[in-house]
Design an enzyme around this catalytic site. Structure first.
Site, PDB file in Angstrom:
ATOM      1  N   CYS A   1       0.900  -1.285   0.189  1.00 58.63           N
ATOM      2  CA  CYS A   1       0.120   0.022   0.205  1.00 58.63           C
ATOM      3  C   CYS A   1       1.174   1.269   0.450  1.00 58.63           C
ATOM      4  O   CYS A   1      -0.036   2.350   0.326  1.00 58.63           O
ATOM      5  CB  CYS A   1      -1.114  -0.060   1.161  1.00 58.63           C
ATOM      6  SG  CYS A   1      -1.752  -1.101   1.201  1.00 58.63           S
TER       7      CYS A   1
ATOM      8  N   HIS B   1      -3.128   7.437   6.487  1.00 57.36           N
ATOM      9  CA  HIS B   1      -3.455   5.977   6.435  1.00 57.36           C
ATOM     10  C   HIS B   1      -4.331   5.747   6.654  1.00 57.36           C
ATOM     11  O   HIS B   1      -5.275   5.007   5.427  1.00 57.36           O
ATOM     12  CB  HIS B   1      -1.821   4.565   6.968  1.00 57.36           C
ATOM     13  CG  HIS B   1      -2.229   3.293   5.520  1.00 57.36           C
ATOM     14  ND1 HIS B   1      -2.212   3.225   4.239  1.00 57.36           N
ATOM     15  CD2 HIS B   1      -2.064   2.399   6.297  1.00 57.36           C
ATOM     16  CE1 HIS B   1      -2.163   2.605   4.742  1.00 57.36           C
ATOM     17  NE2 HIS B   1      -2.181   1.715   4.922  1.00 57.36           N
TER      18      HIS B   1
ATOM     19  N   GLU C   1      -1.557   4.517  14.102  1.00 54.86           N
ATOM     20  CA  GLU C   1      -1.442   5.756  13.201  1.00 54.86           C
ATOM     21  C   GLU C   1      -1.574   6.687  14.261  1.00 54.86           C
ATOM     22  O   GLU C   1      -0.820   7.573  14.332  1.00 54.86           O
ATOM     23  CB  GLU C   1      -2.339   5.895  12.177  1.00 54.86           C
ATOM     24  CG  GLU C   1      -1.374   6.924  11.189  1.00 54.86           C
ATOM     25  CD  GLU C   1      -2.196   6.798  10.206  1.00 54.86           C
ATOM     26  OE1 GLU C   1      -1.758   7.722   8.943  1.00 54.86           O
ATOM     27  OE2 GLU C   1      -3.058   6.104   9.544  1.00 54.86           O
TER      28      GLU C   1
ATOM     29  N   LYS D   1      -9.903   7.318   3.053  1.00 51.87           N
ATOM     30  CA  LYS D   1     -10.373   6.188   2.536  1.00 51.87           C
ATOM     31  C   LYS D   1     -11.632   6.021   2.888  1.00 51.87           C
ATOM     32  O   LYS D   1     -12.405   5.015   2.452  1.00 51.87           O
ATOM     33  CB  LYS D   1      -9.605   4.695   3.160  1.00 51.87           C
ATOM     34  CG  LYS D   1      -7.316   5.248   2.251  1.00 51.87           C
ATOM     35  CD  LYS D   1      -7.560   3.825   3.010  1.00 51.87           C
ATOM     36  CE  LYS D   1      -5.679   3.643   2.605  1.00 51.87           C
ATOM     37  NZ  LYS D   1      -4.812   5.511   2.891  1.00 51.87           N
TER      38      LYS D   1
ATOM     39  N   HIS E   1      -9.802   1.318  -0.083  1.00 46.26           N
ATOM     40  CA  HIS E   1      -8.450   1.896  -0.032  1.00 46.26           C
ATOM     41  C   HIS E   1      -7.845   1.049  -1.394  1.00 46.26           C
ATOM     42  O   HIS E   1      -8.277  -0.304  -1.712  1.00 46.26           O
ATOM     43  CB  HIS E   1      -7.738  -0.026   0.807  1.00 46.26           C
ATOM     44  CG  HIS E   1      -6.777   0.367   0.817  1.00 46.26           C
ATOM     45  ND1 HIS E   1      -5.579   1.351   0.297  1.00 46.26           N
ATOM     46  CD2 HIS E   1      -5.700  -0.006   2.311  1.00 46.26           C
ATOM     47  CE1 HIS E   1      -4.438   0.877   0.591  1.00 46.26           C
ATOM     48  NE2 HIS E   1      -4.571   0.189   2.090  1.00 46.26           N
TER      49      HIS E   1
ATOM     50  N   PHE F   1       2.040  -3.777   4.160  1.00 44.63           N
ATOM     51  CA  PHE F   1       2.236  -5.374   4.057  1.00 44.63           C
ATOM     52  C   PHE F   1       3.815  -5.336   3.653  1.00 44.63           C
ATOM     53  O   PHE F   1       3.977  -4.481   3.195  1.00 44.63           O
ATOM     54  CB  PHE F   1       1.065  -6.573   3.397  1.00 44.63           C
ATOM     55  CG  PHE F   1      -0.229  -6.261   4.026  1.00 44.63           C
ATOM     56  CD1 PHE F   1      -0.769  -5.642   5.376  1.00 44.63           C
ATOM     57  CD2 PHE F   1      -1.058  -7.277   3.114  1.00 44.63           C
ATOM     58  CE1 PHE F   1      -1.795  -5.628   5.693  1.00 44.63           C
ATOM     59  CE2 PHE F   1      -2.110  -7.161   3.663  1.00 44.63           C
ATOM     60  CZ  PHE F   1      -3.097  -6.498   5.053  1.00 44.63           C
TER      61      PHE F   1
END
Length: 414
Positions: free
Chosen positions: A163, A303, A314, A335, A340, A401
């Site tokens: 991502c 994010h 976060e 998002k 996403h 990831f």
């Protein structure tokens, strides 16, 4: 060090198939989530996503050319073309040896691979694969196609970091210009993984929301009842130039890229560091790279995927990085609207930061219903509606990831 500016913008997203449509939808809090139309979801736990609506590739690309491309490459070609047109670059008046393309995609041609393997399994065992299977599938092919279209012979490759892919692409393109290796870079990212394999794979990880009864409110960053992310697709593109090159041709300058950083969590393949260590470090390094103090940032596009662990980690990282200045920030997760976009997320979210800087408007975090007691209630998470505010500098965070983290800082051009 050479200054790097943004002179062109392009987008094709679940909430707008052009840069202007995308901007308008962001500021108006439009949700791009709806039932999946790209395949039959009867046997799937998640039956919705943020698709690019009413997309017909033949409206944009020659039919023969489009057939040789996976959907993620088609999106990349469309967004980059809009960005190039938006920049006003005259291809007859630039040095093509000093113009390049760095493009990100976390997964690449998943749809192509899925189709080819499915057709093979249906057959009698004879390997009759499409001769374009490999070049349609590989993640770097969008960068290759874009460079071929414009004849850009400078730096050209793909970044693949889940991502964080397109944020890393922007950071590398930024570096190539400020280090004097190029004058112009097309950068950004694209993704198209709303497929049986994509949805099924993320379902098996319990990563996706399963709020099938109410798709439009399923992406709920920072909400107590968030239950996973909503998958999106599309592309975002930026044209970066050295300030000198842009001024020489009289370009319109949208914003300046002033900082970029990359770190690793070195913790887990899918879960974030629980204290946000990698996220904290990447924000601090980006601030240092930009030579900015924490109190000089007004907006952070987080994010913020709407996952139970990620959103908490976060916000902890933001508090550790910004200290008391964290309470003066506007923070939002776009998002909540786009879903996403995986490897394309960083590009479209950097665009959101550029809009905030240019227009003095912070896009909202929609779909907030219940406060999470694990998230500091004093943070301004821009719930509900866009907020007008003078934005001098904005930060975009993306985490992938594998523990990959990236931050990009854009600033009002002066």
């Amino acid at each position: 060090m050479i200054r790097v500016v943004v002179t062109g913008l392009g987008a094709i997203t679940p909430i707008g198939k052009s840069i202007n449509e995308f901007r308008e939808s962001l500021f108006n809090g439009v949700s791009g989530a709806d039932n999946i139309t790209l395949f039959d979801t009867e046997f799937y736990k998640t039956k919705f996503a943020c698709e690019v609506k009413n997309f017909n590739v033949n409206d944009y690309l020659d039919r023969k050319v489009a057939r040789r491309m996976d959907r993620f490459t088609q999106f990349g070609m469309i967004a980059s073309e809009e960005a190039m047109k938006n920049s006003g670059i005259d291809l007859n008046k630039i040095n093509h040896d000093r113009a390049g393309v760095i493009w990100g995609s976390g997964i690449g041609g998943l749809g192509t691979l899925e189709t080819e393997i499915t057709e093979f399994v249906k057959g009698n065992g004879t390997p009759r694969y499409n001769p374009f299977m490999v070049p349609k599938m590989i993640s770097d092919i969008a960068a290759g196609y874009i460079s071929i279209k414009y004849g850009f012979r400078g730096p050209n490759f793909a970044t693949v970091s889940a991502c964080a892919s397109s944020s890393h692409a922007i950071g590398v393109a930024f570096d190539n210009i400020r280090l004097g290796r190029a004058d112009i870079m097309i950068t950004g990212g694209s993704e198209a993984t709303i497929t049986k394999t994509g949805i099924g794979g993320f379902n098996s990880m319990k990563a996706l929301s399963t709020r099938n009864d109410d798709p439009k409110t399923a992406s709920r960053p920072f909400d107590l009842d968030r239950d996973g992310f909503v998958q999106g697709e599309g592309a975002g593109a930026l044209i970066l130039e050295s300030l000198e090159h842009a001024k020489k041709r009289g370009a319109k300058i949208y914003a300046e890229i002033v900082g970029a950083a990359a770190t690793a969590d070195a913790y887990h393949i899918t879960a974030p560091h629980p204290e946000g260590l990698g996220a904290r470090n990447v924000m601090k390094f980006a601030l240092s790279d930009a030579k900015l103090n924490p109190n000089e940032i007004q907006y952070v596009n987080v994010h913020g995927t709407s996952t139970p662990l990620g959103d908490i980690a976060e916000t902890k990282a933001i508090l550790q990085t910004f200290g008391d200045s964290a309470y003066d920030l506007n923070i939002s997760s776009t998002k909540s609207m786009t879903g996403h976009l995986l490897g394309a997320a960083g590009a479209v979210e950097t665009l959101a930061c550029i809009f905030a800087v240019c227009d003095g408007v912070v896009p909202p975090t929609i779909n907030h219903f219940t406060d999470d007691p694990n998230i500091d209630a004093k943070l301004n998470l821009t719930f509900g509606d866009a907020q007008e505010r003078e934005i001098n500098a904005a930060m975009s965070n993306t985490f992938g990831f594998g523990g990959h983290n990236s931050s990009i800082i854009v600033k009002k051009f002066r």
